[in-house]
Design a protein around this motif. Sequence first.
Motif, PDB file in Angstrom:
ATOM      1  N   GLU A  68     -13.025   4.507  -0.083  1.00  0.00           N
ATOM      2  CA  GLU A  68     -12.269   3.457   0.813  1.00  0.00           C
ATOM      3  C   GLU A  68     -10.972   3.755   1.475  1.00  0.00           C
ATOM      4  O   GLU A  68     -10.445   3.543   2.542  1.00  0.00           O
ATOM      5  CB  GLU A  68     -12.339   2.181   0.168  1.00  0.00           C
ATOM      6  N   GLU A  93      -9.627   4.277   5.121  1.00  0.00           N
ATOM      7  CA  GLU A  93      -8.406   3.775   5.743  1.00  0.00           C
ATOM      8  C   GLU A  93      -7.694   4.531   6.434  1.00  0.00           C
ATOM      9  O   GLU A  93      -6.915   4.654   7.572  1.00  0.00           O
ATOM     10  CB  GLU A  93      -7.704   3.093   4.695  1.00  0.00           C
ATOM     11  N   GLN A 141      -8.919   5.625   9.908  1.00  0.00           N
ATOM     12  CA  GLN A 141      -8.634   4.644  10.928  1.00  0.00           C
ATOM     13  C   GLN A 141      -7.329   4.797  11.361  1.00  0.00           C
ATOM     14  O   GLN A 141      -6.961   4.861  12.592  1.00  0.00           O
ATOM     15  CB  GLN A 141      -9.040   3.162  10.332  1.00  0.00           C
TER      16      GLN A 141
END
Length: 737
Positions: A351, A355, A358
């Motif tokens: 995760e 992040e 992105q």
Amino acid sequence: MENIQIEKVYVAIGTDWGDGFSTLQWTLRKWSNHGISIVILHAANTICKDYVYTPLGRLPTSSVSEEKLKVLEKSEEAKSDKILSQYIAFCGRVKAEVIKFEKNEQPLHKQIVEMISDLRITKLVMSLAFMKLSSWKSRTVISGTFYVLRQKPDFCDLFVICGGRLVFLREENDEGFIEDDRGLMVAKLRKNHSIKTWFGKMSNAANNSSPSSSRINDSAYDQWEKWSHEIEQYANELMSLHEEEGKTDLEIGIFKERPTELYMPENMNTNCSAYNPVERQQAHAAKKRREKAEWAISICNSKAEELEASINEEVVKSVDLNKELDNRKGELNELQSEVEEKRSKLNSILELQKEFSQKLQLSTSAKARADVQLEKAVRTRADMIQEIEELRKHRDVLQRRIEFCKEKDAITKVSKSYGFGSDYREFSAAEVKAATKDFSERLSLENARSEEAFTTKVKLLSQVRHPNVLAMIGFCSELNCIVYEYMHNGSLNDALHSTETSSKRSLNWHARIRIVAEISSVLGFLHKVKPLPIIHGNLKPSKILLDRHNVARINSLMAPSSSDIRSDIRAFGNLVLQLLTGKNWTAAIDVAKAIDELDHSAGRWPMVLAMELYDIAVRCFDESIAAMPTREINDVKKRADELVANGEVPTPLETSFSVDDLSNVPSAFLCPIYQDVMQNPHLAADGYSYELKAIDEWLKTGHDTSPMTNLRLKHKLLIPNHNLRSLIQDWQNKRLA
């Protein structure tokens, strides 16, 4: 509409109504989204033709009359046709047809393999019950199915259906298995194993599973070997009897008409209690079989008890194994907990990585947008700089046009007073003396001539324009002299006969052929002047000047007259011989001497071209020749250019006048195209001056724009810039002083 190719799917089903419909239903569902047609493969019941079944039981075929056999066949055929019609109706909109197997002594599975090859069947759906039509033995049914699987061609896809479900055939260790789509075994085929082998396996299992097996002595083992052999014989007898008497899949009571009319043997006694020796023998045999069966059962029970004891021991062992298994499960649970913990950590890392990815993507997008904006800004700036540069060029063009117009007006005023064209400049005596340092040897002065002869000469030179004629820049009426353009490399005589080695080697063989072509061209041009030709009359190397690029220019033209042009042709032939040999010849020489006398300072002459030039020179001495051999000379020059371009014949470097350092040259003196000092500057429509040869080549190659401003030219007219040429000449003279 185009015809859609319909694929045929062959379905082999028997007379079992339920199995046939389930097989058809599977087929229609399998290819529901494809355009297919169904071909039903049907075979009559061919299990056994030696017996018929009646309500009284199985009877030999020979005991039934032919009439009843025909009735039986018709009944079976009607029953079969009824079922087939129901099959076709069940297919609904899908086209269906029936192919019946002909009666054949060959087994059904072999007939199917032959039909696959004959009909080129690519898709075959076969019910497992279909093979029962040829045998009531399950082993024969399964082996026949495996035979079709092994012997079918590769282009055929076989789908075996059992109970409306697709099953799969596989073989391992000489055994065949039929499994459904859930992995459950439907049937299997194995080699015949004897009872002895079975007992041997039981003994081995007992020996391997229990420590008590060590108590069995050799005599007991031998006894088991003997018993197993006897039990095997007994089992084989039972199997043979079973095969003779039983049929499991055929219906009983197929006769529906008057069973009392069946044929009965005449010697059959209806009194069942009568004594018959045969029956007594059968009863005795049955008693023996019963006793043997009881013996075999007792033996098997004894063996079963031993196996039960072994199994009990194995149960105790399994309890211990279960405890160990529980321990292992606990350890496995701990490992699973650890794996789950690490998996949760890994998910957190993933995760976090997502992040970061992105954010990186957003940063990359922002950078790309910034790059696009920067690129637009750079293009805008470049466009602005280009516009500024174009404006500057327009300004320079306007300034040059103003200066040119001023010069042109001044020259026109002076020239009109003498009646000459407006393209030539009138020099004062002081300017001529200053430029020549009071007529020093650097610039020779024409012989004194009358004013009339001077005016005639100026008019002649102003009217003759040719690239190989020495151009007149201007004139001086006070001194009766004509000012020509400056020739950097002097005369051709200096290049051929100078004592300085460097000067003599400045002309290679290729340059000499080019000079021959240039002189031939200009003489041919002058001889064709109308109404009277212009005769040079004194053509020799000293009258031919070379510019800084060794381009030939002839000097000292005579006024047009009716004189014979053959004097120029003979002089041209002598000039060709001088360029070939480097020597002056007063007459034609033989070919051998010409070859021996070739001037090797010009490099290695191509002998074919040298011989052709020699032949042209010799013909020039012939009195019958009436015109310059310009076409032949141009042909020689063209082939010489091809040899040099292809690198077939090496040429020594030419030496010519050059400016050592262009940084000290005024920019106005440099040709914008050649970037070299101009010798014959001409003014174009854009207001810039160019070397005539450069701008002429630019226009001849299809350009209609300015090389400097890239703007479209209003016209292609070129005007000699005598003022600029005079300035260049003055600058060059000062450099040579």
